[in-house]
Motif scaffolding. Sequence first.
Motif, mmCIF file in Angstrom:
data_model
loop_
_atom_site.group_PDB
_atom_site.id
_atom_site.type_symbol
_atom_site.label_atom_id
_atom_site.label_comp_id
_atom_site.label_asym_id
_atom_site.label_seq_id
_atom_site.Cartn_x
_atom_site.Cartn_y
_atom_site.Cartn_z
ATOM 1 N N SER A 1 1.505 -8.177 3.041
ATOM 2 C CA SER A 1 1.869 -8.455 1.568
ATOM 3 C C SER A 1 3.198 -9.126 1.343
ATOM 4 O O SER A 1 4.196 -9.204 2.088
ATOM 5 C CB SER A 1 1.463 -7.140 0.894
ATOM 6 N N LEU A 2 3.264 -9.882 0.270
ATOM 7 C CA LEU A 2 4.654 -10.403 -0.124
ATOM 8 C C LEU A 2 5.702 -9.447 -0.181
ATOM 9 O O LEU A 2 6.606 -9.621 -0.003
ATOM 10 C CB LEU A 2 4.248 -11.213 -1.354
ATOM 11 N N TYR A 3 5.013 -8.102 -0.838
ATOM 12 C CA TYR A 3 6.048 -7.063 -1.156
ATOM 13 C C TYR A 3 6.767 -6.611 0.164
ATOM 14 O O TYR A 3 8.164 -6.404 0.218
ATOM 15 C CB TYR A 3 5.314 -5.972 -1.787
ATOM 16 N N ARG A 4 5.866 -6.482 1.152
ATOM 17 C CA ARG A 4 6.424 -6.134 2.563
ATOM 18 C C ARG A 4 7.340 -7.075 3.209
ATOM 19 O O ARG A 4 8.528 -6.748 3.699
ATOM 20 C CB ARG A 4 5.310 -5.700 3.393
ATOM 21 N N LYS B 1 9.269 -9.065 1.549
ATOM 22 C CA LYS B 1 10.387 -9.117 0.667
ATOM 23 C C LYS B 1 11.264 -7.989 1.134
ATOM 24 O O LYS B 1 12.571 -7.929 1.487
ATOM 25 C CB LYS B 1 10.245 -8.875 -0.669
ATOM 26 N N LEU B 2 10.680 -6.738 1.481
ATOM 27 C CA LEU B 2 11.468 -5.615 2.047
ATOM 28 C C LEU B 2 12.071 -5.699 3.152
ATOM 29 O O LEU B 2 13.062 -5.303 3.304
ATOM 30 C CB LEU B 2 10.579 -4.271 2.051
#
Length: 158
Positions: free
Chosen positions: A75-78, A80-81
């Motif tokens: 995922s994009l969120y992962r 970014k993290l």
Amino acid sequence: SRLQAAPVPPSRERDSAKLSIRSRGPLAAMSFVKQLVVDCRGHLLGRLSSIIAKELLNGQQVVLVRAEDVNMSGSLYRAKLKYANFKRKKTNSNPRHGPFHQRAPSKILWRTIRGMVPHKTARGAAALDRLKCYEGIPHPFDRKKRMVIPAALKVLRL
């Protein structure tokens, strides 16, 4: 390194076993070319990087174009993290000493490949000198044949 093993006389069959094992990699069908121009569009970052790292260590000169179109799985969120966590790492006494957190897609790809090459040895440094990464397709490479690596393509892997 990536050449197909030629038929070997029966007296040298033991020596040919080593050749056939090395020639079964993702780019086994391709011969050694002067300069390998790879279009990164639609490739997965880690799979592309590991194949390119091996090619560099085998002595192949590699040019990667359209680095901005490489894909990262998950995922994009992962992602970014993970990148935010990487950006927090710095030298306490003087952050200008590194590590440096490049934002350009070509530099991110270059750094990923560097992590798969023994870059602190002379052999690894020479391998990295054979690598060029670009965003877009700059002038000398826009007229050359660009290759894809099927073992790293997103549409064939995910």
